[in-house]
Motif scaffolding. Sequence first.
Motif, PDB file in Angstrom:
ATOM      1  N   ARG A  34      40.962  37.718  45.868  1.00  0.00           N
ATOM      2  CA  ARG A  34      42.300  36.671  45.723  1.00  0.00           C
ATOM      3  C   ARG A  34      41.837  35.287  44.963  1.00  0.00           C
ATOM      4  O   ARG A  34      42.735  35.238  44.818  1.00  0.00           O
ATOM      5  CB  ARG A  34      41.686  36.183  47.435  1.00  0.00           C
ATOM      6  N   GLU A  35      40.549  35.246  45.160  1.00  0.00           N
ATOM      7  CA  GLU A  35      40.109  34.185  43.666  1.00  0.00           C
ATOM      8  C   GLU A  35      40.880  34.255  42.436  1.00  0.00           C
ATOM      9  O   GLU A  35      41.357  33.085  42.053  1.00  0.00           O
ATOM     10  CB  GLU A  35      38.877  34.329  43.443  1.00  0.00           C
TER      11      GLU A  35
ATOM     12  N   ASN B 298      44.356  33.879  43.691  1.00  0.00           N
ATOM     13  CA  ASN B 298      45.184  32.655  43.651  1.00  0.00           C
ATOM     14  C   ASN B 298      44.286  31.757  43.038  1.00  0.00           C
ATOM     15  O   ASN B 298      45.650  30.663  42.912  1.00  0.00           O
ATOM     16  CB  ASN B 298      44.379  32.591  45.192  1.00  0.00           C
ATOM     17  N   THR B 299      42.989  31.801  42.446  1.00  0.00           N
ATOM     18  CA  THR B 299      42.527  30.611  41.655  1.00  0.00           C
ATOM     19  C   THR B 299      42.658  30.148  40.137  1.00  0.00           C
ATOM     20  O   THR B 299      43.317  29.698  39.673  1.00  0.00           O
ATOM     21  CB  THR B 299      41.172  30.299  41.864  1.00  0.00           C
TER      22      THR B 299
END
Lengths: 299, 419, 348
Positions: free
Chosen positions: B98-99, B102-103
């Motif tokens: 996810r990181e 997303n990031t």
Amino acid sequence: MDLIALANCLVSPSCLVTQTTSGLIIGLLLFLVAAGLTLIFGVLNVVNFAHGSFYMMGAYFAYTVYVFTGSYALAIVGAALGVAVFSIVFERFFMSRVYGGNVLMQLLVCYAFILILDDVVKIVWGPEFKSMGMPDYFRRPPVFIAGGVIPVFYLFLMGMTALIGAGLWLIIGYTRFGKVVRAAAVNPQMVSALGINTGLVFASVFALGGLLAGLAGALAVPVRSLVSGMGFSILIESFIVTVIGGMGSIVGAFVGAILVGMVRSYGSIGFPLFVEGLMFLLMAIILVIKPSGLFGKEA
Amino acid sequence: MFSKHKALDRRSVIKGAATSAAALLATPHIAGAQAKVIKIGMPTILSGRVAQLGTSSRNAVMMEVEKINAQGGLAGRTIEVVVRDSKGQPQEAARVSRELINTDGCEILIDAEASSGSFAVQEVVKDLGVLCIHTCSETSSLTADPKIRVPNAFRVCRQGIHDSIAGGEYAAKISLAKGLKTWATCSPDYAYGRDSTQLFVEYLKLFNPAVEVTTETWPKLFQPDYTEVITKLLQAKPQALYSCLWGGDLTSWIDQASIYAMFGQMEVFAINMADYTALTVVKNLPKGIHSGNRYIKTFPKTERNAKYGDAYRAKYNEYPTNWSWENAAAMQFLAAASKKANSADGKQIAEALRGLKIESEFGQDGTMTMRAEDQTVIGYAIGWGTTIAQEPYVPEITAGNWAKILELETAWKKKSGYL
Amino acid sequence: MSKPTAHTNRAADTPSRPPIGRASLQRDIIIAGVAVAALILLRVIWPSPAITDFTIRVAAYAIFATSLNLLVGYAGMVSFGHGMFFGFGAYCFGLVMQRLALPIPIAILITITATAALALVVGAICIRLKDIYFSFITLAFQMLIYSLIVAWVPLTGGDQGLQGGIPRPSFLGINLATPLHLYIFAIVMLALSLLVMRHIAESSFGYTLRMIRDNMERASFLGINVYLVRLIAFMVAGVFASLGGVVMALFVSGAYPEFSNWTMSGEGIFMIMMGGISTFIGPTAGAIILSLLNDVVTRRTEHHGLALGIVILVFALGLKKGVTDFAADWWRASGDSKGGKQAAEARP
């Protein structure tokens, strides 16, 4: 479950010889690690959660010495001494600062070392599996006794652990050092009042524990692959051993180790899918019946 | 929160050594207003006992990225790979994925997670819709089960069911020739070990109904000592033995079985033996162990494949692993699909990937295909041979029969309720 | 919510009943409400997926760590196996959602009940042991549960975990499949759990626990049923740990054996150590610190074991206390007169 297979094995001499020696081999190596763990707990009341990493270091030291010198004897000595020295550093500069405090602080320090040592091993020796291979003089066909098979190396291994065990028993039971250690286990203030340097005693106990773990690592390395993180399963098993035998009791560690070895060896025939579970079950039952373990002193 | 954010800007990313040079070359291809760099996220395992999975996967990806960037990247965009360690924990694999998306702004994931980690990543890409290629999870259900499959996730790696069919057919041939009727198994007790063994036995019996499995042993994954398992096998005295132990477990097991002189007493089929992680590590490798290929320079016996093995070794000082070819092949598919779609957009690459056939050193006949129906790769090199103690370790490999594999795979899918 | 009241009534029979501050409960509710509102506002102003993910994960860990501290900090029961309830909660919830397709609140209620039952059985055996032996037997039970999860493949999926995702149907207009709703749900769960646990810790039951921790014989002599009180504490802590597991299961849309492995229990212990065991909010602070540390370190270096190990060493050998312990010390030093209650709580 395969109880018929187990029953068949129990009446066959060849199966009995093979499985019993197999249980002894597993148990005796475990005993070396567990003896150090239990010794340290008995004297210092510290659970050395980093003990599995000591075993790992022993294995890597032995591997390295063997690669450079080609001598397995030197490898064993090097590993034992190397880990003993490291244990002294670990005890003097780190563990000694959290004695008497919270058991959780000791857990934290040990866990930090598990993490650090696993990474150091990865940096120094690489992330890949390594195998030392069997030294030439042990590379010969196994011995047959009553139809059972015993590899030559395992005969050596059993002899070595028996010697080490006997040596440990003599040291703890009959030397001045042993007396001081036993006294410190009961009443460290008294030992200190008698003018004995308890710091020195504690460091030596750690050194002895480390020495044993290093020996175990060195003795295991011809037949077990090396990898960062290999100490963990050993730690868990030696935990079970010490808890079953009673924390602090070397005799208990011996009995517990042999018991676990036999459970593994015969369990793999009778309950092939529940060997691990059997060990935890054994531990839980013993803890419920006698919380301090088979040979442990009541708290 | 602030310290976290600060850390994001100065994150440590791994860039291909040739990135900057390649960026210059790529200038004419820049497509519209898109960012010049395309980030590919790579969740994998870099610590613990299977750290080699992560390091060799990363090595293989970086080597391909250099080549792709030198040729202009993905539709003109230079690839930058961001590798993260999940420590082999599924919840960390999910978080890290996810990181990365997303990031870090990764537009594509190369999921080099094993087993449970890949299922966790699958859930993440189902949620976020990012293009993902699984490269290390051989569990068949990941792509075969329509309940788990998602349109934006692909698999480029060996698959359990293919391996078992090829292995069963080969072992049946040997067992017929040598009259091996009683068999034993020795596999690690976890999902891969159980599935692989059960399917191998199933197909072995299909091709040679006379076979009977008399003894099963199930050591734990990462068990340090196999003595009780080995002595049990010796008691059982089977004519042949199947094992899908791998890596360090396999080498420990071989070292320990060797001193019991087990290898002279039965015909051994160890599917994961012919991987350099085991071949180069075991001292005094027993002769004549049957094994499936993982990655090996000698199969497919082409100059291109041998060259790949040597180039990889020259660069990283070790031979490619099974994970290496899987990740390298994933990058090859990505590059080819991007070229075909003339785009670096995940959706368009995904569209181009379905049914795509590429030339590759890892293909059985020099090509591999991304099967459209379940988005998994077929046609990769698959075969069996026997070991010798020194290089090339497995000199001759009998190629598996892909037509047969695919036919039986379909039957298996029907039986499992996937079709 | 009926549980804590039941405890309070039971503990009310005991002679050592300190007054429960109704005002302090109101204060706590206000603090919790403000914190929830602030966090929701933060998400509205700054809709970063990274922060959303981080907060959800921390919420799960904070509930877990605080529940562990009920045992470790308040009751002096150092459990090495608390992760079993976290994992059990995640699996129980995941399985109910996958197989029975019930509404989420019902599934949570079922999870709470099932975990309480498990904690009752495990606790009834473990509670008999004290000190390090209690730690060992909880570890043994955790490994048994872990082995069961890994071995019971048809139910749990074995080492692959629960596959195929956990369905998250809408209830009362809340759709947990959207990040925003899950975010709000997680912080509300955290706030509610902390409130209830705080209430328990400050109730007469909580003070009975402290007394047992400090002097079991005396508590027993005063007529307290030590066994029962410890058992109830074990169950309450287990139930809240399972709620942490539920939040985690919703976040990763799955459940994995690692949730109930020893590493999870270990992380819980590090969280409460880093955050501080002498304050109620310590474990939450610890959950934030350890998560941040983990995320930052794994981003920056492959050798995070080395880095994390050194940080832990600094904590254990240099600071010797959790961060909120320092804050509490400072608070006490700066306002000696009003520090009475805090001091009573502080553990030597």
